[in-house]
Scaffold this motif. Structure first.
Motif, PDB file in Angstrom:
ATOM      1  N   SER A   1       0.835  -1.217   0.000  1.00 49.42           N
ATOM      2  CA  SER A   1       0.000   0.000   0.000  1.00 49.42           C
ATOM      3  C   SER A   1       0.862   1.256   0.000  1.00 49.42           C
ATOM      4  CB  SER A   1      -0.955   0.002   1.206  1.00 49.42           C
ATOM      5  OG  SER A   1      -1.864  -1.064   1.117  1.00 49.42           O
TER       6      SER A   1
ATOM      7  N   SER B   1      -4.713   4.531   7.495  1.00 44.79           N
ATOM      8  CA  SER B   1      -3.434   4.186   6.900  1.00 44.79           C
ATOM      9  C   SER B   1      -2.391   5.258   7.173  1.00 44.79           C
ATOM     10  CB  SER B   1      -3.595   4.010   5.373  1.00 44.79           C
ATOM     11  OG  SER B   1      -2.339   3.912   4.735  1.00 44.79           O
TER      12      SER B   1
ATOM     13  N   ASN C   1      -2.700   9.295   9.312  1.00 40.99           N
ATOM     14  CA  ASN C   1      -3.563   8.198   9.749  1.00 40.99           C
ATOM     15  C   ASN C   1      -4.820   8.721  10.442  1.00 40.99           C
ATOM     16  OD1 ASN C   1      -4.675   5.840  10.981  1.00 40.99           O
ATOM     17  ND2 ASN C   1      -2.664   4.865  10.801  1.00 40.99           N
TER      18      ASN C   1
END
Length: 552
Positions: free
Chosen positions: A130, A468, A432
């Motif tokens: 990712s 993420s 995040n």
């Protein structure tokens, strides 16, 4: 930069006249250790993950891609050249297919020879780990949609095809992409061994193919690079050999202490911004050791469009009106090193048209804050009195900017506090969504010279990923109408770059008006090196090319 080029040419002429060959000239300056300093480490060492200037400059002599940016001084460094590929392939299938012939004889730093399988696995790995740009840069590859939906099982079937017998890798795109080579030339697309871990390697060192290799990494102490014993030059433009035998990068000293260490010859360079109170001193006592270069970059203030109070557009606009950008320029070091800015695209960048709505006299440039307008917008937004935490880096300039912004927010009627955290983790922390960051201070330096690299990467829907550390759309901004226009501009750039840049100028204004981030200033880059550093070269793409300098 022209002055440096003339000086370099004169040096080569003198060596030729004296009977010294260029090879002897290089050998004479080969060896030694360059000593770098930073207050903190730059996070993960994984080149497919890391998205910081701090390590991107070090990836250039340690890793290679199919193509790369030319290792040369000045704007020549924006030129794309073949690297692991033998040559730049001619686009086929109406610009949707590229066939790369892989060079033979290139070895990783562990001695294994690079092959087709490594190229295929590396392109798959972009999605498996990712990578921050997997959705924005590489979604155009056939099969990328399935990889984005299910990263762990990414195959890029139909999109990346290796042929061991022919020594080729074919990449098929869903549509032409005028910026595809530039994207392939970045660290997020470097070629790693096929068995590289399919998760963020963190502090684990992944073998590369460049003239240098990382040999140790402790984020609390140091990062060390040494010569790759298996390296042989295959292209001076793509990957020249270097001068020092070792690069020692130590962490932990404050910016003040680092400046003193360089003055005393105990270190050769520092990554962090030099404190404003030391600029006058080095500008007079050490002026021959200072290199100042204009940048296409900006410091900005992302505001989380998915959390109160900045899920309200008027609250975001209020902040942009209230900021005294001249005060921030002063904190950074004054007008010699920075200029106020309101919009996303920096001056001199493709698609830039001067625009500043958030100022006392709206127009083409910032003049002064408009606190009355700002306070009115806060009242209209209904967010007055809410708590706001500003996440800064624990470095002198970032913390000072944070304290200033705290005072502005308090004056607007918010209850503000500043939370400085280590620069080693700040950039991933503010990305995040699990950390619920309302506002943060950060910077963006161009990946390559294209408007999309600021607007689509930072504010495109595809750059936002819930939960993420690789969600570079920090503001969480996703406007469908604007996003669709971005995609049209990307498509238009294939056939008509000039028309595309006009469209990007319109997009720049639209994003600026929505205020998902407040532009603060555009910086210049100041490199302060020790007296023993020679052959300083500043590349417009990579900045200081560390291993192309020598130490006496």
């Amino acid at each position: 930069m022209k002055k440096w080029l003339l000086a370099g040419a004169a040096a080569l002429l003198l060596t030729a006249m004296s009977g010294t060959s260029f090879a002897e000239y290089k050998a004479e300056h080969r060896g030694g250790t360059i000593r770098l300093l930073a207050k903190s480490a730059g996070g993960s060492l994984d080149p497919h993950i890391n998205y910081t200037l701090q390590y991107w400059s070090l990836y250039q002599p340690t890793y290679d891609g199919l193509v790369t940016f030319k290792k040369a001084a000045g704007e020549e460094g924006f030129k794309i050249v073949a690297d692991i590929a033998e040559e730049l392939p001619v686009p086929e299938n109406s610009g949707k297919t590229y066939v790369f012939k892989i060079r033979k004889g290139i070895k990783f730093s562990d001695g294994r020879e690079l092959g087709v399988k490594d190229v295929v696995a590396s392109l798959q790995r972009i999605f498996k780990v990712s990578s921050p740009t997997s959705g924005s840069f590489f979604a155009v590859i056939v099969g990328a949609d399935k990889c984005l939906a299910d990263p762990a099982n990414c195959t890029l079937e139909g999109g990346v095809i290796g042929d061991e017998a022919k020594g080729t890798v074919t990449i098929n795109l869903n549509q032409p992409d005028a910026e595809f080579f530039q994207k392939l030339g970045l660290p997020h697309a470097v070629i790693l061994p096929a068995d590289a871990p399919t998760k963020d390697a963190g502090t684990e060192i992944i073998p590369g193919t460049g003239p240098y290799m990382f040999t140790s990494y402790d984020p609390n102490k140091a990062l060390v690079m040494e010569r790759n014993p298996h390296f042989k030059v295959w292209s001076e433009e793509a990957q020249p050999d270097g001068y020092p035998d070792k690069v020692q990068y130590d962490f932990g000293l404050s910016e003040e202490a680092a400046v003193t260490a360089i003055q005393n010859g105990e270190a050769d360079w520092l990554f962090d911004e030099i404190p404003a109170d030391r600029l006058g001193e080095i500008g007079t006592k050490n002026k021959d050791q200072v290199h100042v270069t204009p940048l296409t970059a900006w410091w900005y203030l992302p505001m989380n469009t998915r959390l109160a109070p900045f899920d309200n557009e008027k609250a975001r606009q209020a902040v942009s009106y209230a900021i005294d950008r001249n005060a921030l320029v002063k904190i950074f070091g004054g007008p010699v090193l920075a200029s106020p800015v309101c919009q996303v695209l920096p001056p001199g960048f493709p698609g830039h048209e001067p625009y500043c709505p958030f100022t006392k006299d709206p127009g083409t440039k910032w003049s002064a804050p408009d606190m009355d307008k700002a306070k009115k917008l806060v009242e209209e937004s209904g967010t007055k009195g809410q708590k706001v935490t500003i996440i800064a880096e624990d470095k002198a300039i970032s913390k000072s900017i944070g304290v200033y912004l705290q005072s502005v927010l308090n004056e607007l009627g918010y209850q503000a506090e500043v939370k400085p955290i280590s620069a080693n983790i700040q950039f991933t922390y503010i990305q995040n969504t699990n950390n619920k960051v309302q506002m943060s201070i950060t910077q963006w330096y161009q990946d390559y010279p294209a408007a999309s690299d600021f607007l689509y990467v930072l504010f495109g829907c595809e750059s936002f990923h819930e939960g993420s550390d690789s969600s570079v759309n920090i503001a969480g901004f996703c406007d469908k109408e604007i996003n669709d226009k971005m995609k049209k501009a990307l498509d238009l750039g294939v056939e008509d770059p000039a028309a595309a840049n006009k469209m990007w100028a319109e997009i720049d204004k639209a994003v600026t008006d929505k205020a998902p981030a407040a532009g603060l200033f555009t910086p210049k880059h100041l490199d302060f090196v020790s007296k023993r550093v020679g052959n300083f070269q500043f590349n417009s793409q990579y900045y200081w090319m560390v291993t192309q300098s020598w130490v006496q």
